[in-house]
Design an enzyme around this catalytic site. Structure first.
Site, mmCIF file in Angstrom:
data_model
loop_
_atom_site.group_PDB
_atom_site.id
_atom_site.type_symbol
_atom_site.label_atom_id
_atom_site.label_comp_id
_atom_site.label_asym_id
_atom_site.label_seq_id
_atom_site.Cartn_x
_atom_site.Cartn_y
_atom_site.Cartn_z
ATOM 1 N N ASN A 9 0.874 -1.173 0.000
ATOM 2 C CA ASN A 9 0.000 0.000 0.000
ATOM 3 C C ASN A 9 0.912 1.225 0.000
ATOM 4 O OD1 ASN A 9 -1.731 2.092 0.503
ATOM 5 N ND2 ASN A 9 -2.338 1.408 2.546
ATOM 6 N N LYS A 11 0.168 4.279 -0.211
ATOM 7 C CA LYS A 11 -0.436 5.465 0.405
ATOM 8 C C LYS A 11 -0.210 6.686 -0.490
ATOM 9 C CE LYS A 11 -0.074 3.187 4.826
ATOM 10 N NZ LYS A 11 0.072 3.242 6.262
ATOM 11 N N HIS A 95 -9.412 1.082 5.107
ATOM 12 C CA HIS A 95 -8.117 1.297 5.767
ATOM 13 C C HIS A 95 -8.298 2.240 6.961
ATOM 14 C CE1 HIS A 95 -3.981 2.498 6.498
ATOM 15 N NE2 HIS A 95 -3.648 1.384 5.891
ATOM 16 N N GLU A 97 -6.652 4.634 7.966
ATOM 17 C CA GLU A 97 -6.462 6.061 7.648
ATOM 18 C C GLU A 97 -7.723 6.646 7.009
ATOM 19 O OE1 GLU A 97 -2.746 5.439 5.590
ATOM 20 O OE2 GLU A 97 -1.867 4.893 7.533
ATOM 21 N N GLU A 167 -4.969 -4.910 10.641
ATOM 22 C CA GLU A 167 -3.954 -3.878 10.804
ATOM 23 C C GLU A 167 -4.204 -3.120 12.107
ATOM 24 O OE1 GLU A 167 -2.018 -2.650 6.851
ATOM 25 O OE2 GLU A 167 -3.791 -1.400 7.098
ATOM 26 N N GLY A 173 3.015 2.267 10.756
ATOM 27 C CA GLY A 173 3.977 3.357 10.614
ATOM 28 C C GLY A 173 4.769 3.658 11.869
ATOM 29 N N SER A 213 3.803 -2.176 10.221
ATOM 30 C CA SER A 213 5.257 -2.265 10.383
ATOM 31 C C SER A 213 5.822 -3.629 9.988
ATOM 32 C CB SER A 213 5.676 -1.896 11.818
ATOM 33 O OG SER A 213 5.317 -0.552 12.108
HETATM 34 P P1 13P Z 1 3.312 0.378 7.580
HETATM 35 O O1 13P Z 1 3.811 -0.888 6.957
HETATM 36 O O2 13P Z 1 4.040 1.597 7.107
HETATM 37 O O3 13P Z 1 3.247 0.272 9.077
HETATM 38 O O4 13P Z 1 1.795 0.588 7.071
HETATM 39 C C1 13P Z 1 0.895 -0.454 7.178
HETATM 40 C C2 13P Z 1 -0.331 -0.108 6.436
HETATM 41 O O5 13P Z 1 -1.095 0.766 6.834
HETATM 42 C C3 13P Z 1 -0.599 -0.820 5.174
HETATM 43 O O6 13P Z 1 -1.899 -0.597 4.740
#
Ligand code: 13P
Length: 250
Positions: A9, A11, A95, A97, A167, A173, A213
């Site tokens: 992803n 982002k 997601h 976010e 997740e 992150g 992560s």
């Molecule tokens: P990270 O791997 O940067 O922690 O992000 C995970 C994520 O949100 C994937 O959708």
């Protein structure tokens, strides 16, 4: 029987030129992985450029979000038909976010999921608890609630196209990955709920990804868990070498 699925992803990262560079790097180093499936989810703006580069390769194209309607006065939104037109096979829905920053709830995510499936996109449904929810012992009930809300009205026959990504928000992150044992325990709980909603046969065929992560140095341990069938990777999917190492988990 569940083919492992590693998805990146990206982002809100990568201009078109940067996205093309990354895909070139991935294709150059990928080899011919027949026992796993690979997806990249670039920003919408790069889909058109990447589609011809990925056609006929081992890397599938996915999008990061979709709006449930096919067309209409929905400024800024992208429809499932538009994503199919660009060669997308997968789409992330729900997601954290999108939930936290853009205020999406289970009802809208449920509509997105139905619309994606109706139009031939495989949804990657994200669920996961926040840190306060985990600390107060509510992690599992939060995730179960999200699953029930987001999967409302989904038929067992659609299960083959469904992917669920666990997740935990506190792991995204942060470098603070769930332990393989904690991730496995939540994945087992998720599969149990899927069995209640869709039946045990469907539940045993649905791929469950872990996200939060995931890095080259922890992917092997995570993927060794019996109910972890893949990874949804953010930061470590933005560089060819780290994503390739994750794809090549052992
Ligand atoms: P990270 O791997 O940067 O922690 O992000 C995970 C994520 O949100 C994937 O959708």
């Amino acid at each position: 029987m569940r083919v492992p699925l590693i998805a990146g992803n990206w982002k809100m990262y990568k201009t078109v030129a940067e996205a093309v560079d990354l895909v070139d790097g991935l294709l150059a180093g990928l080899g011919n992985p027949s026992d796993r499936e690979i997806v990249v989810c670039p920003p919408f703006t790069a889909l058109h450029a990447l589609s011809p580069l990925l056609r006929g390769t081992e890397i599938h194209l996915g999008a990061q979000d979709v709006y449930p309607e096919v067309q209409g006065a929905f400024t800024g939104a992208i429809s499932p038909v538009m994503l199919r037109d660009l060669g997308c096979q997968y789409v992330i829905v729900g997601h954290s976010e999108r939930r936290q920053i853009f205020g999406e709830g289970d009802a809208l995510i449920n509509r997105k999921l139905h619309s994606a499936m109706t139009h031939g996109l495989r949804p990657i449904l994200c669920v996961g608890e926040t840190k306060p929810e985990r600390d107060s012992g509510r992690a599992e009930s939060v995730v179960v609630g999200q699953l029930r809300g987001c999967l409302e009205g989904v038929a067992a026959s659609a299960a083959a196209d469904l992917v669920v990504a666990y997740e935990p928000v506190w792991a995204i992150g942060t470098g603070d990955t769930a332990t393989p044992a904690d991730a496995q325990s939540m994945h087992a709980a998720i599969r149990q709920v899927l069995a209640e909603i869709l039946g045990s046969e469907a539940a045993s065929s649905i791929r469950l990804q872990y996200g939060g992560s995931v890095k080259p140095d922890n992917v092997d341990e995570l993927m060794a868990q019996p109910d972890i069938d893949g990874a949804l990777v953010g930061g470590a999917s933005l560089k060819a070498d780290s994503f390739l190492r994750i794809v090549q988990f052992r």
